[in-house]
Design a protein around this motif. Structure first.
Motif, PDB file in Angstrom:
ATOM      1  N   GLN A 181       0.836  -1.098  -0.033  1.00 31.40           N
ATOM      2  CA  GLN A 181       0.117  -0.001  -0.095  1.00 31.40           C
ATOM      3  C   GLN A 181       0.845   1.140   0.036  1.00 31.40           C
ATOM      4  OE1 GLN A 181      -2.842  -0.202   3.173  1.00 31.40           O
ATOM      5  NE2 GLN A 181      -3.972  -2.033   2.374  1.00 31.40           N
ATOM      6  N   ALA A 182       1.893   1.305   0.598  1.00 36.40           N
ATOM      7  CA  ALA A 182       2.940   2.345   0.575  1.00 36.40           C
ATOM      8  C   ALA A 182       3.441   2.735  -0.466  1.00 36.40           C
ATOM      9  CB  ALA A 182       4.303   1.946   1.591  1.00 36.40           C
ATOM     10  N   VAL A 183       3.964   1.613  -1.348  1.00 32.26           N
ATOM     11  CA  VAL A 183       4.342   1.922  -2.561  1.00 32.26           C
ATOM     12  C   VAL A 183       3.237   2.372  -3.545  1.00 32.26           C
ATOM     13  CG1 VAL A 183       5.087   0.511  -4.807  1.00 32.26           C
ATOM     14  CG2 VAL A 183       6.080  -0.096  -2.400  1.00 32.26           C
ATOM     15  N   ALA A 184       1.906   1.845  -3.212  1.00 29.72           N
ATOM     16  CA  ALA A 184       0.921   2.475  -4.340  1.00 29.72           C
ATOM     17  C   ALA A 184       0.719   4.032  -3.902  1.00 29.72           C
ATOM     18  CB  ALA A 184      -0.298   1.538  -4.028  1.00 29.72           C
ATOM     19  N   LEU A 185       0.738   4.233  -2.816  1.00 30.21           N
ATOM     20  CA  LEU A 185       0.590   5.703  -2.245  1.00 30.21           C
ATOM     21  C   LEU A 185       1.572   6.543  -2.877  1.00 30.21           C
ATOM     22  CD1 LEU A 185      -0.769   7.780  -0.627  1.00 30.21           C
ATOM     23  CD2 LEU A 185       0.601   6.995   1.326  1.00 30.21           C
ATOM     24  N   ASP A 186       2.940   5.928  -2.751  1.00 27.57           N
ATOM     25  CA  ASP A 186       3.820   6.789  -3.601  1.00 27.57           C
ATOM     26  C   ASP A 186       3.689   7.139  -5.073  1.00 27.57           C
ATOM     27  OD1 ASP A 186       5.383   7.223  -1.210  1.00 27.57           O
ATOM     28  OD2 ASP A 186       6.773   5.777  -1.816  1.00 27.57           O
ATOM     29  N   GLU A 187       3.313   5.966  -5.511  1.00 24.99           N
ATOM     30  CA  GLU A 187       3.050   6.286  -7.154  1.00 24.99           C
ATOM     31  C   GLU A 187       1.635   7.235  -7.195  1.00 24.99           C
ATOM     32  OE1 GLU A 187       2.266   1.996  -8.182  1.00 24.99           O
ATOM     33  OE2 GLU A 187       4.593   1.517  -8.494  1.00 24.99           O
ATOM     34  N   MET A 188       0.763   6.977  -6.556  1.00 25.91           N
ATOM     35  CA  MET A 188      -0.371   7.606  -6.747  1.00 25.91           C
ATOM     36  C   MET A 188       0.182   9.301  -6.661  1.00 25.91           C
ATOM     37  SD  MET A 188      -3.827   6.574  -4.481  1.00 25.91           S
ATOM     38  CE  MET A 188      -2.962   5.383  -3.386  1.00 25.91           C
ATOM     39  N   LEU A 189       0.973   9.553  -5.658  1.00 22.27           N
ATOM     40  CA  LEU A 189       1.073  11.037  -5.334  1.00 22.27           C
ATOM     41  C   LEU A 189       2.159  11.372  -6.601  1.00 22.27           C
ATOM     42  CD1 LEU A 189       1.901  10.982  -1.423  1.00 22.27           C
ATOM     43  CD2 LEU A 189      -0.023  11.797  -2.598  1.00 22.27           C
ATOM     44  N   LYS A 190       2.949  10.635  -6.739  1.00 25.17           N
ATOM     45  CA  LYS A 190       4.009  10.992  -7.859  1.00 25.17           C
ATOM     46  C   LYS A 190       3.112  11.338  -9.318  1.00 25.17           C
ATOM     47  CE  LYS A 190       8.172   9.232 -10.194  1.00 25.17           C
ATOM     48  NZ  LYS A 190       9.136   8.115 -10.304  1.00 25.17           N
ATOM     49  N   ALA A 191       2.369  10.645  -9.554  1.00 29.96           N
ATOM     50  CA  ALA A 191       1.638  10.688 -10.734  1.00 29.96           C
ATOM     51  C   ALA A 191       0.888  12.026 -10.801  1.00 29.96           C
ATOM     52  CB  ALA A 191       0.326   9.950 -10.962  1.00 29.96           C
ATOM     53  N   GLU A 192       0.645  12.786  -9.382  1.00 36.13           N
ATOM     54  CA  GLU A 192      -0.065  13.936  -9.366  1.00 36.13           C
ATOM     55  C   GLU A 192       1.012  15.140  -9.126  1.00 36.13           C
ATOM     56  OE1 GLU A 192      -3.191  14.678  -9.866  1.00 36.13           O
ATOM     57  OE2 GLU A 192      -3.675  12.444 -10.340  1.00 36.13           O
ATOM     58  N   GLY A 193       2.150  14.700  -9.009  1.00 39.51           N
ATOM     59  CA  GLY A 193       3.225  15.709  -8.883  1.00 39.51           C
ATOM     60  C   GLY A 193       3.433  16.109  -7.423  1.00 39.51           C
ATOM     61  N   MET A 194       3.324  15.064  -6.458  1.00 36.76           N
ATOM     62  CA  MET A 194       3.131  15.395  -4.882  1.00 36.76           C
ATOM     63  C   MET A 194       4.101  14.401  -4.507  1.00 36.76           C
ATOM     64  SD  MET A 194      -0.838  16.338  -3.904  1.00 36.76           S
ATOM     65  CE  MET A 194      -1.724  16.090  -5.589  1.00 36.76           C
ATOM     66  N   LYS A 195       4.288  14.375  -3.180  1.00 41.34           N
ATOM     67  CA  LYS A 195       5.003  13.415  -2.137  1.00 41.34           C
ATOM     68  C   LYS A 195       4.497  13.827  -0.903  1.00 41.34           C
ATOM     69  CE  LYS A 195       9.116  16.134  -2.214  1.00 41.34           C
ATOM     70  NZ  LYS A 195      10.520  16.278  -2.362  1.00 41.34           N
ATOM     71  N   LEU A 196       4.932  12.765  -0.051  1.00 39.54           N
ATOM     72  CA  LEU A 196       4.445  12.959   1.423  1.00 39.54           C
ATOM     73  C   LEU A 196       5.914  13.936   2.123  1.00 39.54           C
ATOM     74  CD1 LEU A 196       3.873   9.361   2.220  1.00 39.54           C
ATOM     75  CD2 LEU A 196       2.261  11.008   2.214  1.00 39.54           C
ATOM     76  N   ASP A 197       5.238  14.543   3.191  1.00 40.75           N
ATOM     77  CA  ASP A 197       6.343  15.249   3.816  1.00 40.75           C
ATOM     78  C   ASP A 197       6.781  14.970   5.012  1.00 40.75           C
ATOM     79  OD1 ASP A 197       5.923  18.016   2.473  1.00 40.75           O
ATOM     80  OD2 ASP A 197       3.877  17.773   2.986  1.00 40.75           O
ATOM     81  N   ALA A 198       6.034  13.481   5.698  1.00 39.61           N
ATOM     82  CA  ALA A 198       6.608  13.105   6.893  1.00 39.61           C
ATOM     83  C   ALA A 198       5.924  12.025   7.396  1.00 39.61           C
ATOM     84  CB  ALA A 198       6.807  13.988   8.133  1.00 39.61           C
ATOM     85  N   ILE A 199       6.245  11.077   7.853  1.00 35.51           N
ATOM     86  CA  ILE A 199       5.943   9.714   8.362  1.00 35.51           C
ATOM     87  C   ILE A 199       5.990   9.890   9.929  1.00 35.51           C
ATOM     88  CG2 ILE A 199       5.734   7.158   8.543  1.00 35.51           C
ATOM     89  CD1 ILE A 199       5.272   8.665   5.569  1.00 35.51           C
ATOM     90  N   LEU A 200       4.976  10.233  10.577  1.00 34.85           N
ATOM     91  CA  LEU A 200       4.936  10.225  12.170  1.00 34.85           C
ATOM     92  C   LEU A 200       4.703   9.045  12.891  1.00 34.85           C
ATOM     93  CD1 LEU A 200       5.223  12.395  14.444  1.00 34.85           C
ATOM     94  CD2 LEU A 200       2.803  12.632  14.351  1.00 34.85           C
ATOM     95  N   ASP A 201       5.903   8.672  13.625  1.00 33.20           N
ATOM     96  CA  ASP A 201       5.788   7.146  14.009  1.00 33.20           C
ATOM     97  C   ASP A 201       5.465   7.422  15.744  1.00 33.20           C
ATOM     98  OD1 ASP A 201       6.359   4.746  15.000  1.00 33.20           O
ATOM     99  OD2 ASP A 201       8.484   4.818  14.823  1.00 33.20           O
ATOM    100  N   LEU A 202       4.321   7.091  16.086  1.00 33.35           N
ATOM    101  CA  LEU A 202       4.250   6.928  17.647  1.00 33.35           C
ATOM    102  C   LEU A 202       4.802   6.032  18.332  1.00 33.35           C
ATOM    103  CD1 LEU A 202       0.338   8.521  17.574  1.00 33.35           C
ATOM    104  CD2 LEU A 202       2.682   9.833  17.400  1.00 33.35           C
ATOM    105  N   GLU A 203       5.729   5.990  19.142  1.00 34.87           N
ATOM    106  CA  GLU A 203       6.282   5.148  19.864  1.00 34.87           C
ATOM    107  C   GLU A 203       5.757   4.824  21.187  1.00 34.87           C
ATOM    108  OE1 GLU A 203      10.745   4.090  19.316  1.00 34.87           O
ATOM    109  OE2 GLU A 203      10.915   5.493  20.740  1.00 34.87           O
ATOM    110  N   VAL A 204       5.581   3.662  21.505  1.00 35.44           N
ATOM    111  CA  VAL A 204       4.901   3.254  22.859  1.00 35.44           C
ATOM    112  C   VAL A 204       5.324   1.747  23.142  1.00 35.44           C
ATOM    113  CG1 VAL A 204       2.925   2.671  24.268  1.00 35.44           C
ATOM    114  CG2 VAL A 204       2.817   4.223  22.153  1.00 35.44           C
ATOM    115  N   PRO A 205       5.968   1.567  24.228  1.00 29.10           N
ATOM    116  CA  PRO A 205       6.526   0.195  24.852  1.00 29.10           C
ATOM    117  C   PRO A 205       5.307  -0.729  24.762  1.00 29.10           C
ATOM    118  CG  PRO A 205       7.403   1.981  26.269  1.00 29.10           C
ATOM    119  CD  PRO A 205       6.170   2.487  25.368  1.00 29.10           C
TER     120      PRO A 205
END
Length: 220
Positions: free
Chosen positions: A92-116
């Motif tokens: 799904q991540a690869v598909a999202l990248d391809e979708m955004l690239k086709a529109e000339g866009m990209k992600l700005d950040a992946i916010l990882d919430l860390e919890v033990p």
């Protein structure tokens, strides 16, 4: 900003997504909401998803991806969005990248919430819900009822849902580690991941997240 929020079950993703989306003035797009909306409106994608769900099967990635694509193309998402629950795996991540690239866009950040992991189990397995009203939620450690097993609000019986049992929570964590956690490494290779501790009060976690997102914007 275009952000993906990741983290294990019990990390508070839904709560943080709502606050962050409001602070950043971008829509919060969750897969749960997408499924409910499409099924409620009886869209073709909704009907397709429901057919799999009714049969007890997982909804295929291509259906989830199509729903996300449709939502991200709506006018309110043109200036950015916060994705919660999508992408759920590397495909799904690869598909999202391809979708955004086709529109000339990209992600700005992946916010990882860390919890033990032990904290995740404590958070979820400690929840108690009122049988009269599921909106009445307590916690044996963080928000205990005045009388054990009795709802403070309506006097209904408090119980632990089956999917909140420790055994179920640990199984959900296994699924997260196997299926979703690999997307963190996928995005780390792109230099997009920012990790913050999701421990503490809700507003403290939100402040931490906003600080790292603001810093990332400033660095660009």
């Amino acid at each position: 900003m275009r952000i993906v929020l990741v983290g294990p079950p019990g990390a508070g993703k839904g709560t943080q997504a709502a606050f962050l989306a409001e602070n950043l003035s971008i829509p919060h797009i969750s897969t749960g909401d997408l499924f409910r909306a499409n099924i409620s409106r009886q869209t073709e994608l909704g009907k397709l998803a429901k057919s799999y769900m009714d049969a007890g099967n997982l909804v295929p990635d291509e259906v989830t991806i199509a729903m996300a694509k449709d939502r991200m193309e709506q006018p309110d998402a043109q200036g950015g969005f916060l994705l919660d629950g999508f992408p759920r795996n590397v495909q799904q991540a690869v598909a999202l990248d391809e979708m955004l690239k086709a529109e000339g866009m990209k992600l700005d950040a992946i916010l990882d919430l860390e919890v033990p992991e032990d904290e995740v189990v404590k958070r979820i397995a400690g929840r108690r819900v009122c049988r009269n009203d599921s909106a009445h939620v307590f916690h044996v450690s963080y928000k205990p009822a005045k009388q054990d097993g009795v709802c403070d609000i309506c006097g209904g019986e408090l119980y632990q849902r089956d999917d909140d049992s420790e055994e179920t929570v640990r199984k959900r964590l296994e699924v997260y580690h196997t299926q979703t956690e690999p997307i963190i490494d996928y995005y780390k290779a792109q230099g997009l991941v920012v990790t913050i501790s999701a421990l503490g009060k809700v507003d403290e976690v939100t402040a931490r997240a906003m600080q790292v997102l603001d810093q990332r914007t400033g660095d660009k």
